[in-house]
Enzyme design. Structure first.
Site, PDB file in Angstrom:
ATOM      1  N   CYS A 166       0.803  -1.227   0.000  1.00 55.72           N
ATOM      2  CA  CYS A 166       0.000   0.000   0.000  1.00 55.72           C
ATOM      3  C   CYS A 166       0.831   1.270   0.000  1.00 55.72           C
ATOM      4  O   CYS A 166       2.024   1.248   0.234  1.00 55.72           O
ATOM      5  CB  CYS A 166      -0.868   0.063   1.260  1.00 55.72           C
ATOM      6  SG  CYS A 166      -1.953  -1.313   1.474  1.00 55.72           S
ATOM      7  N   ASP A 197      18.205  -7.291 -13.915  1.00 59.74           N
ATOM      8  CA  ASP A 197      16.849  -7.306 -13.338  1.00 59.74           C
ATOM      9  C   ASP A 197      16.972  -7.075 -11.836  1.00 59.74           C
ATOM     10  O   ASP A 197      18.045  -7.266 -11.257  1.00 59.74           O
ATOM     11  CB  ASP A 197      16.159  -8.647 -13.636  1.00 59.74           C
ATOM     12  CG  ASP A 197      14.629  -8.510 -13.638  1.00 59.74           C
ATOM     13  OD1 ASP A 197      14.120  -7.435 -13.246  1.00 59.74           O
ATOM     14  OD2 ASP A 197      13.951  -9.473 -14.027  1.00 59.74           O
TER      15      ASP A 197
END
Ligand code: SF4
Length: 459
Positions: A9, A352
């Protein structure tokens, strides 16, 4: 079973700012990378708290007519990706309670590891929960405590264990709270005649604010009567900022604990390059978007030219929504395309940020080879993920982590790379210098007791 990590969040608050809902809208939009499943806002006009929330992106949940209904100069907002709790509407934040002592709204980023124990205790005392999120436990605890709202918030914070950066709104104040380990970021800044509070500083910069203050671990900041007051709710603090905030979650333009995220990632790329003396390669490419900064750092340190070898289509739904493996395969192809003219015939260093299950890395290596790459050397700008996270990231079991079951050589073979190299935990800590990091998902060294989650590790 996902092959990308997801942050749970982001939170944003606006205190004493005219049309607080508009500023919060822009703030949440800047934090959208932290959660795309749902978005919500609670706004107070000095008398009542009004709430709007729904599933989807901030731009979809808040149309202009909805924003206009949210009048007031105090607001807190939330963008959500669900791990603790489910995707039910009841879990969309902010969570609001309206009682005889007034209304309260809470927006929370993180994961409370003693949530189950606290929920049981509250239920035994008669509390009734609407949803399954740990944020609702937070709200119940605040309501149950005695004293001023500040005292209630402090007593609640002392009872929580785990990762939390949360905001509490009532009719005339906002409280910002950070856990005692500093696991999740939270900052505030002066803006116009008031203040804004955000999970990440990138939300300030879009407003032209370049000076902000981080909450310290174990700190509550009270925004009330036009003043800002800080309280240390515990002296028992540590510094364990989530390493993955720097590696993957946070936006590159954010500053976390005084370190710019882009600069941090560039340094990880340089560390990887220094381990590759003698590697023969024609180009360096980054997997967009979060690995691009590390790829720049690798290219600068190695002298190997940086190229755009992969294009990311930003208009494709996230791969994890798609239910079957076959559809997931198709999804990745839609999302990432090799730039054939760049990679054909080349020996490629592919940077990555992390490997979770390994399936995405394998698909990307295959894509590059199908496009004619001679060799693909995979370099990962983080250590091997070997342990689940219980602090607000969606790796909750060991089974889903390739690094928990295979050694480096096996992973290299599995993803079909010509070579594979990771960062070491110590190298990562050196990049962070004096900032203390949580590295539990790389070494299992959790900074809190895990309560019921301990069983997950013992499986
Ligand atoms: S376990 Fe990993 S993802 Fe979770 S808070 Fe720690 S560093 Fe971040």
């Amino acid at each position: 079973m996902f092959d990308e990590l997801h942050e749970e969040c982001g939170v944003f608050g606006a205190y004493r700012i005219e049309n607080a809902s508009s500023i919060t809208y822009y703030g949440l939009h800047s934090l959208q990378h932290r959660g795309q499943e749902a978005s919500g806002m609670a706004v107070c006009d000095g008398k009542e708290i009004h709430v709007q929330k729904g599933k989807g992106l901030t731009v979809d949940v808040f149309r202009k007519d909805k924003l206009n209904q949210l009048e007031g100069d105090l607001a807190i907002g939330h963008v959500r990706y669900s791990t603790a709790g489910g995707q039910e509407n009841e879990n969309i934040q902010p969570i609001v309670s309206k009682g005889h002592l007034g209304s309260l709204a809470v927006a929370h980023n993180g994961q409370i590891v003693n949530e189950k124990e606290l929920r049981l205790e509250l239920e035994n005392q008669g509390a009734i929960f609407q949803g399954t999120s740990d944020s609702e436990v937070l709200l119940h605890l605040i309501q149950k405590e005695k004293g001023t709202l500040l005292e209630k918030v402090i007593k609640t914070a002392r009872r929580l264990e785990g990762a939390f950066s949360f905001l509490v709104l009532d009719e005339d104040s906002i409280y910002a709270v950070r856990d005692r380990h500093g696991l999740r970021p939270l900052s505030y800044a002066a803006f116009k005649d008031g203040y804004v509070i955000s999970s990440e500083t990138c939300a300030f910069e879009v407003m032209g604010i370049y000076d902000s203050t981080d909450l310290k671990p174990g700190e509550v900041v009270e925004f009330k009567k036009g003043l800002v007051k800080k309280y240390q709710y515990t002296q028992d603090i540590t510094h364990h900022m989530c390493a993955m905030e720097y590696i993957y979650f946070a936006r590159p333009d954010s500053v976390v604990e005084g370190i710019n995220v882009h600069a941090f990632r560039k340094k990880t790329g340089a560390v990887l390059a220094k381990k590759d003396v003698g590697l023969e390669a024609d180009i360096v490419i980054g997997v967009p978007d979060s690995s691009l900064s590390a790829a720049i750092g690798y290219a600068e340190a190695s002298g190997i030219p940086l190229e755009t070898g992969l294009y990311k289509n930003r208009y494709v739904g996230r791969t994890f929504i798609q239910p079957t493996q076959a559809m997931r395969d198709r999804g990745v192809r839609m999302k990432l395309s090799p730039v054939t003219s760049v990679v054909k015939g080349k020996s490629v260093v592919m940077i990555d940020d992390s490997i979770v299950r390994g399936t995405t890395s394998r698909r990307i290596v295959r894509l590059l080879k199908e496009a004619g790459a001679k060799a693909v050397h995979v370099r990962i700008a983080s250590p091997v993920i070997t342990h689940p996270c219980f602090y607000g990231v969606d790796t909750s079991t060991k089974e889903e982590l390739i690094g928990a079951h295979m050694n480096k050589d096996e992973i290299e073979k599995y993803i079909e790379a010509d070579s594979l190299q990771y960062m070491e935990v110590e190298e990562l800590k050196q990049v962070a210098k004096e900032i203390g990091l949580c590295v539990a998902c790389f070494n299992g060294d959790y900074c809190t007791p895990l309560y019921s989650y301990q069983k997950v590790l013992e499986k």
